[in-house]
Design an enzyme around this catalytic site. Structure first.
Site, mmCIF file in Angstrom:
data_model
loop_
_atom_site.group_PDB
_atom_site.id
_atom_site.type_symbol
_atom_site.label_atom_id
_atom_site.label_comp_id
_atom_site.label_asym_id
_atom_site.label_seq_id
_atom_site.Cartn_x
_atom_site.Cartn_y
_atom_site.Cartn_z
ATOM 1 N N ASN A 9 0.826 -1.365 -0.189
ATOM 2 C CA ASN A 9 0.061 0.048 -0.004
ATOM 3 C C ASN A 9 0.972 1.367 -0.161
ATOM 4 O O ASN A 9 1.614 1.584 0.762
ATOM 5 C CB ASN A 9 -0.818 -0.044 1.193
ATOM 6 C CG ASN A 9 -1.828 1.221 1.442
ATOM 7 O OD1 ASN A 9 -1.618 2.109 0.552
ATOM 8 N ND2 ASN A 9 -2.314 1.260 2.519
ATOM 9 N N LYS A 11 -0.016 4.099 -0.134
ATOM 10 C CA LYS A 11 -0.630 5.352 0.368
ATOM 11 C C LYS A 11 -0.393 6.732 -0.372
ATOM 12 O O LYS A 11 -0.276 6.455 -1.616
ATOM 13 C CB LYS A 11 0.033 5.860 1.721
ATOM 14 C CG LYS A 11 -0.052 4.328 2.766
ATOM 15 C CD LYS A 11 -0.047 4.536 3.980
ATOM 16 C CE LYS A 11 -0.011 3.205 4.819
ATOM 17 N NZ LYS A 11 0.042 3.235 6.257
ATOM 18 N N HIS A 97 -9.409 1.002 5.258
ATOM 19 C CA HIS A 97 -8.062 0.921 5.721
ATOM 20 C C HIS A 97 -8.280 1.908 6.863
ATOM 21 O O HIS A 97 -9.024 2.797 7.131
ATOM 22 C CB HIS A 97 -7.145 1.606 4.659
ATOM 23 C CG HIS A 97 -5.768 1.532 5.285
ATOM 24 N ND1 HIS A 97 -5.392 2.665 6.054
ATOM 25 C CD2 HIS A 97 -4.678 0.638 5.036
ATOM 26 C CE1 HIS A 97 -3.960 2.353 6.431
ATOM 27 N NE2 HIS A 97 -3.741 1.060 5.769
ATOM 28 N N GLU A 99 -6.629 4.381 7.913
ATOM 29 C CA GLU A 99 -6.329 5.733 7.743
ATOM 30 C C GLU A 99 -7.951 6.412 7.076
ATOM 31 O O GLU A 99 -8.115 7.497 7.485
ATOM 32 C CB GLU A 99 -5.158 6.008 6.803
ATOM 33 C CG GLU A 99 -4.135 5.744 7.628
ATOM 34 C CD GLU A 99 -2.931 5.194 6.959
ATOM 35 O OE1 GLU A 99 -2.750 5.091 5.602
ATOM 36 O OE2 GLU A 99 -2.051 4.704 7.674
ATOM 37 N N GLU A 169 -4.929 -4.969 10.649
ATOM 38 C CA GLU A 169 -4.058 -3.812 10.920
ATOM 39 C C GLU A 169 -4.216 -3.285 12.328
ATOM 40 O O GLU A 169 -5.016 -2.285 12.265
ATOM 41 C CB GLU A 169 -4.131 -2.984 9.487
ATOM 42 C CG GLU A 169 -3.660 -3.419 8.205
ATOM 43 C CD GLU A 169 -3.130 -2.339 7.580
ATOM 44 O OE1 GLU A 169 -2.045 -2.723 6.699
ATOM 45 O OE2 GLU A 169 -3.715 -1.303 7.187
ATOM 46 N N GLY A 175 2.872 2.514 10.829
ATOM 47 C CA GLY A 175 3.939 3.360 10.735
ATOM 48 C C GLY A 175 4.368 3.908 12.052
ATOM 49 O O GLY A 175 5.053 4.827 11.957
ATOM 50 N N SER A 215 3.929 -1.874 10.353
ATOM 51 C CA SER A 215 5.327 -1.721 10.507
ATOM 52 C C SER A 215 6.032 -3.437 9.813
ATOM 53 O O SER A 215 6.872 -3.690 10.756
ATOM 54 C CB SER A 215 5.714 -1.652 11.794
ATOM 55 O OG SER A 215 5.117 -0.291 12.070
HETATM 56 P P1 13P Z 1 3.412 0.503 7.487
HETATM 57 O O1 13P Z 1 3.928 -0.878 7.038
HETATM 58 O O2 13P Z 1 3.929 1.638 7.091
HETATM 59 O O3 13P Z 1 3.241 0.408 9.186
HETATM 60 O O4 13P Z 1 1.796 0.671 7.110
HETATM 61 C C1 13P Z 1 0.997 -0.358 7.143
HETATM 62 C C2 13P Z 1 -0.116 -0.196 6.397
HETATM 63 O O5 13P Z 1 -1.326 0.618 6.848
HETATM 64 C C3 13P Z 1 -0.451 -0.792 5.344
HETATM 65 O O6 13P Z 1 -1.699 -0.675 4.667
#
Ligand code: 13P
Length: 253
Positions: A9, A11, A97, A99, A169, A175, A215
């Protein structure tokens, strides 16, 4: 059995040139194992989907969208329909997701509508579920994950459900560099599979792929993938570096 599934992803990062270069590097570096021993998807920003899909069209790399709207067409300024995503070469769409849920403010019900619309539009949804740190600390992890799962899959029969991938997740691991331990991931994945068995059937639960995200890095991917109910990884930051993402793909086979 369940084939490993590694997805990246991206983002809201990158530009047209870097997106195409990254997609090509992933396709080249995973040739021979992608599609054969592991399914691989890259999930770029909407505006680079078409260019990325073209860049990987002769490889086994699939392309996914980071979101999708639930209506087919009409006056929904700024939204993108399942048919539009298919039209530019998408196979997958993330739904819910964290976010989208926690930064943009999507409700559980909206996420459920998106999952259904994605399937009806011929896409394979990746339904993201996962608790906040405060929810975990309050002992509410199972309650939150169950609510995300039940509202995310609301109204789907077993046939439609077979199009769905689940991604666990935990928000506190995204992150932050604070990965869930393999044991913590396994515990929740097993819980999710148990719920799917109750909601649908044991067979369907056994066939459904459940990805871990939060992560994920080259040095923890293998241990996460070694867990019985971890079938793949949804990678954020580390999917933006071809070398790291390729190492994660290698670690899954
Ligand atoms: P990170 O791997 O940067 O922690 O992000 C995970 C994520 O949200 C994947 O969709």
């Amino acid at each position: 059995m369940r084939k490993p599934f590694i997805s990246g992803n991206w983002k809201m990062v990158g530009d047209s040139q870097s997106s195409v270069a990254l997609a090509k590097a992933v396709a080249e570096g995973s040739a021979g194992i992608a599609g054969e021993r592991v399914d691989v998807a890259v999930i770029p920003p909407f505006v680079y989907l078409q260019a990325v899909a073209k860049a990987v069209s002769s490889s086994a790399i699939a392309v996914g969208a980071q979101d999708v709207y639930f209506e087919a067409k009409g006056a929904f300024t700024g939204e993108i329909s399942p048919a539009m995503l298919k039209d530019v070469g998408c196979t997958y769409a993330l739904c819910g997701h964290s976010e989208r849920r926690h930064v943009i403010g999507e409700s559980d019900e909206l996420v459920g509508k998106k999952v259904t619309a994605a399937i009806n539009g011929g896409l394979l949804p990746i339904l993201c579920v996962g608790e906040l740190l405060a929810e975990r600390d309050a002992g509410k992890m199972e309650q939150v994950v169950e609510r995300h799962l039940r509202t995310g899959l609301a109204g789907l029969d077993a046939e439609k459900m077979s199009a769905v991938t689940i991604a666990y997740e935990p928000v506190w691991a995204i992150g932050t560099g604070r990965t869930a331990t393999p044991q913590q991931a396994q515990e929740v994945h097993q819980f999710v599979r148990g719920l799917l068995a109750k909601m649908y059937s044991k067979d369907l639960a056994q066939e459904t792929r459940i990805l871990y995200g939060g992560s994920v890095k080259p040095d923890n991917a293998r241990e996460l993938m070694a867990q019985a109910d971890v079938d793949g990884l949804l990678v954020g930051g580390a999917s933006l570096k071809a070398d790291d993402f390729l190492k994660i793909i290698q670690a899954s086979v």
